[in-house]
Design an enzyme around this catalytic site. Sequence first.
Site, PDB file in Angstrom:
ATOM      1  CD  GLU A 188      47.580  37.557  38.256  1.00 46.64           C
ATOM      2  OE1 GLU A 188      46.409  37.736  38.626  1.00 46.64           O
ATOM      3  OE2 GLU A 188      48.481  38.418  38.423  1.00 46.64           O
ATOM      4  CD  GLU A 211      45.398  43.615  42.134  1.00 44.56           C
ATOM      5  OE1 GLU A 211      45.914  42.631  42.703  1.00 44.56           O
ATOM      6  OE2 GLU A 211      44.587  43.505  41.196  1.00 44.56           O
ATOM      7  CG  HIS A 212      50.507  42.555  40.729  1.00 40.37           C
ATOM      8  ND1 HIS A 212      51.119  41.332  40.860  1.00 40.37           N
ATOM      9  CD2 HIS A 212      49.280  42.308  40.216  1.00 40.37           C
ATOM     10  CE1 HIS A 212      50.306  40.376  40.440  1.00 40.37           C
ATOM     11  NE2 HIS A 212      49.178  40.948  40.032  1.00 40.37           N
ATOM     12  CG  HIS A 257      46.270  42.928  36.971  1.00 41.31           C
ATOM     13  ND1 HIS A 257      47.187  42.078  36.403  1.00 41.31           N
ATOM     14  CD2 HIS A 257      45.871  42.326  38.127  1.00 41.31           C
ATOM     15  CE1 HIS A 257      47.329  41.017  37.172  1.00 41.31           C
ATOM     16  NE2 HIS A 257      46.547  41.137  38.222  1.00 41.31           N
TER      17      HIS A 257
END
Length: 451
Positions: free
Chosen positions: A153, A76-77, A73
């Site tokens: 997040e 991905e950022h 993840h």
Amino acid sequence: MREPILFPLDLPELSVELGGGRIRRTVHPSGLRILTEHMPAARSATIGFWIGVGSRDEQAERNDAPGSLGSTHFLEHLLFKGTPTNSAYKIATDFDRIGAEHNALTAKEYTCYYAKVRDADFELAVGSLADMVTNSLLDPEEFENERGVILEELAMAADDLGDVASERFFEEVLHDHPLGRPIGGTPETIRAAKRDDVDHHYRDRYDPSTLVITAAGAVDHDRLVELVLQALAASHEERWHTDRERTPVRRGRGTTPDAPAAAAPKIVKVERPSEQINLLLGTRGFVAGDPRRFAFGMMNSVLGGGMSSRLFQEIREKRGLAYTTYSFGASYSDEGLFGIFAGSAPEKTAQVIELSKLELARIASDGITEEEFERSLGQIAGSSALALEDTETRMGRLARAELGSGELYDLDTSLEQFAAVTADEIKAVAAHFANAPLTVVAVGDTTKSGL
């Protein structure tokens, strides 16, 4: 009965007429796979760059790296944060300038970077996504910035009782399996993450053999193949060059962990200040491709698939115990989940649990009515047809078929499978879950729940 469309890995080219359009597939010697679905009336297209690596695969990363959990993840950022030729701001403005819908997602078994654009801007989207995926800098300063973004997040998710319940439900039902871990990692692992660990993940797992590109809508397959091969050949990273020899592509995940033993029935309470309990109860479900999946779809529709479902009628409409309640399934390559969700006042939680179990047991013992069967078949047909009006749905359908079983069920083929389900098969599926040890996860003011 119609057969699904098959995607053999040893077939370099495939072309199939489908519903007035055409599905085409190219398997490059490097392992790169490109699939398109041309939709004749479309004036837009959605393209996705899919990597067959998800959060569950982090176990295969460096086990001595404390920050490796959540690196999928994290990466991905970072892929939006600049390449040697494009800054993060330019990537953002290039997409905004053409009114594109662009984003990325990390799942448990894959990662996707995608854009939905008008037909005239398709080539720009291909070039931008290819540059991001193959040439990311993983800039150290941007790494630290995104660490803060991801922590925010996670904090936002921690404030959402539904998210907390879902994460804990996966953890409790699948416990020792990598699928039970949170996709985004935890605040502790993100704080401990090191750029070198994420860079290792990027260089070790991202190359043509793990890349599947799918597009649907106003798309020319041959032109897309040409654009992608040009982009990979121009990559600053040698590993993306498609003239290199690769290990033959295969489906599945190689050696997978043993499935967890069936857990004993348990109640997990997560205390949070709230006016409502977010409740999940369920157990392990069916893996992707299980032949019972069509019977499950019918059973699930009757149990908790809409406003006419048994759960909705019994829990909300007749008794006013909850605003929202539904049932669901989640299937992966070697595991699955079945669950029932409801949000209710703490003092009503025990009654909601009993009613949920009762409705499941009723289907297991008595089956469903003919009217429920026809209604569920219509619901599945209608919702599926409406979803397939969208290029993004069709793009995702291609990718999941390619990364999963290698079989694509078009709408008519799928509906034939649902229509062929028997009453006994539906009862058997319901009994499978009704007789399983159920895990209950309750998040909220559990002191008043009586659990």
